[in-house]
Design an enzyme around this catalytic site. Structure first.
Site, short mmCIF file in Angstrom:
data_model
loop_
_atom_site.label_atom_id
_atom_site.label_comp_id
_atom_site.label_asym_id
_atom_site.label_seq_id
_atom_site.Cartn_x
_atom_site.Cartn_y
_atom_site.Cartn_z
N SER A 1 2.76 4.87 -1.69
CA SER A 1 2.44 6.15 -2.31
C SER A 1 2.87 6.14 -3.77
CB SER A 1 3.11 7.28 -1.53
OG SER A 1 4.48 7.02 -1.40
N ASP B 1 0.86 -1.17 0.00
CA ASP B 1 0.00 0.00 0.00
C ASP B 1 0.90 1.23 0.00
OD1 ASP B 1 -1.88 1.93 0.43
OD2 ASP B 1 -2.34 1.34 2.49
#
Lengths: 366, 366
Positions: free
Chosen positions: B208, B206
């Site tokens: 950026s 998960d």
């Protein structure tokens, strides 16, 4: 957790600083530096959803390709770098060339495919379709992909049609001899046709929003509201062929609470009238607010529909009885290669909604 | 053709006029009248996609609930009227309480369900999961709904974790004794675990964004890029159990051309490494740009996968062999009522993409 770049934001704020102060005397024609030194200044097309505190902005070239004032509204066409031509009515975004297929293909092919999957016309038989609204011509052009369709198309604003004819390729639909274009009020047209006992196999209503909430939180009823009331839906039902006539209409986004309430109301109204297989489907479209718009599709008669419990929520699983997908796939082969968004799987998937949305639309106690 | 209200637009422009000029000296803390006379002034969280000329803005209460400066970034939490708490890193939106379930539930439950559907652990057997990134704790909290999971969770920024612990309920995940939290570099952690010959059943990344385009059209490589390169994916593959280990990662939006190019590249990379069943799935989420974000899910070994031709496009039809949906449904019953977005049908539907997107991702000549 996804991270967008904060650097963008900084830049936008600086750009905005330029924009608003410079154009204080001309709020309707705001133009700002796009950020590229010396690049063309861009105009902002802004969609505000005050109810949820959400704003969407599209940058377009500042000089409109077309500006027309009709009896009803201001009609504008702009060019954009990414989304192609951008079509506005009263400064509100109607469509962009790039992502209009998402919306318009679903509005046309979902009802046609659901009609054909259940009720295939005899060889050479005619499919009578009615399009209400959709003055850009796109839905009508998609319906014409089915060879034996004939279409009554009713739209209020002659100028919208004229501007579309000049600027959008799909408006060539009106040159097709299978289309009967009526300039007039859609609700009144439906009432007249009911009196004449006219019948259609497929009716698509591509209408503008029926209401909005102003900055004081007041619900303002807009002219299109007549296309969303019980009396009008009654008329639509009367116009549809008893053997699986299909109704399709634009039905807003589930991301705005007042719209979701209307979605619930419309579902109840349609079922009270006697429609079968009343389902809300979703379309992903970046330039409509929150990236999501929906539709209702409803059948006059389809007793094969299966209500399937899945995780406690009773929803209509198209794959479980309503539609014969082998028929849809074979019908799709006839138009394959002509669509940019639609295909049979995305048709089926459109009805799979977030859990909380399904709970809101379909009573889990059903 | 859908019409949003033009009246909104007029109002927004007037509101902006107030905003920008008043706060010219303080661009980072822009606040404007929300439109209600005397109402609380609102701050704007702005996400700009310069590449496509698209801007998304969220109105939040002007006074942050929390502002922290870590070694890596500025961490802020705001309150909003509709979306609940809003979490920012370097002024870029990470999540809102209201729609975070859309993204985080899919990142957790899709790989877990795909793992369980093929490879059910023995009674009492352990599922080893690794979460890379996701410093808000949400993905980890969703994974903990499976009783026999144990999780290594690695995130770079201790302060993100601390702020999340204070403001988001799901961060209680870290108090669970099944979670081993490691503060450190995810890419380095993967390399270390490969050396130690550690194995996981499920890995969720998960992360950026790996890059962005600046206002001059230059591609800027961001720190997360190390989590998206071939060497890192190689390491992930090595860490996964040979018998159907599953990899899931955040994979941007198809609505931005440079992102779609990366999606194509990632798919090729994963397949070159040897992953099976490499598929891009879509999540509808209003507060991420263009309302759409996607993920890749990939298996170490799943030879049952069927490539099904549909309208000329070869795509992976989950319903046709990859997944036993009766197993998913029975697994889902164990967690039913705990999700806001995820259910088995939306899992299956996530892989049905617009025709033009499927053509771009899956070579129709396959």
């Amino acid at each position: 957790m996804m991270s967008m770049s904060g650097k963008f934001k900084l830049w936008v704020i600086h750009a905005l600083l330029g924009l608003e102060c410079i154009h204080a005397a001309e709020p309707h024609h705001d133009a700002t530096d796009s950020g590229d030194a010396g690049a063309q200044k861009m105009k902002r097309v802004i969609e505000e959803e005050h109810e949820i505190g959400f704003i969407q902005t599209l940058l377009v070239h500042p000089t409109p390709i077309s500006v027309q004032q009709s009896d009803y509204q201001t009609i504008e066409v702009y060019e954009s770098d990414h989304f192609g031509k951008v079509f506005l009515l009263d400064e509100a975004l109607q469509l962009t060339e790039r992502d209009a297929p998402h919306y318009n293909e679903m509005l046309a092919h979902v009802p046609m495919m659901e009609y054909l999957a259940v009720q295939q016309p005899d060889e050479g038989g005619t499919i009578n379709a009615l399009v209400i609204g959709g003055g850009d011509g796109y839905v009508t052009s998609e319906l014409l992909k089915y060879p034996n369709v004939v279409i009554d198309h009713v739209d209020l604003d002659k100028e919208v049609i004229n501007v579309s004819k000049e600027h959008f390729e799909w408006s060539s639909a009106w040159e097709d001899e299978r289309v009967n274009l009526i300039v007039g009020d859609g609700a009144a047209f439906v009432r007249e046709q009911v009196e004449k006992k006219k019948k259609y196999h497929v009716i698509v209503q591509d209408a503008s929003d029926p209401f909005w909430y102003d900055e004081n939180g007041e619900k303002i009823i807009l002219p299109s509201h007549v296309l969303y009331d019980m009396k009008h839906f009654d008329g639509i039902y009367a116009l549809l062929e008893d053997s699986n006539g299909v109704f399709m209409f634009q039905a807003e986004t589930y991301n705005i609470p007042s719209n979701l309430e209307e979605i619930q109301t419309w579902k109840k109204s349609l079922e009270e009238i006697g429609f079968d297989g009343v389902r809300y489907g979703s379309i992903a479209i970046p330039t409509y607010s929150t990236g999501q718009i929906g539709f209702f599709v409803a059948h006059v008669s389809n007793k094969d529909m299966v209500c399937k419990s899945d995780g406690g929520v009773c929803t209509m699983d198209l794959s479980a009885g309503l539609i014969d997908w082998t028929v849809v796939s074979s019908q799709f082969e006839k138009i394959a290669g002509t669509t940019k968004y639609y295909h049979p799987r995305i048709h089926r998937s459109a009805f799979d909604l977030p859990f909380w949305v399904e709970e809101a639309i379909y009573d889990s106690k059903e």
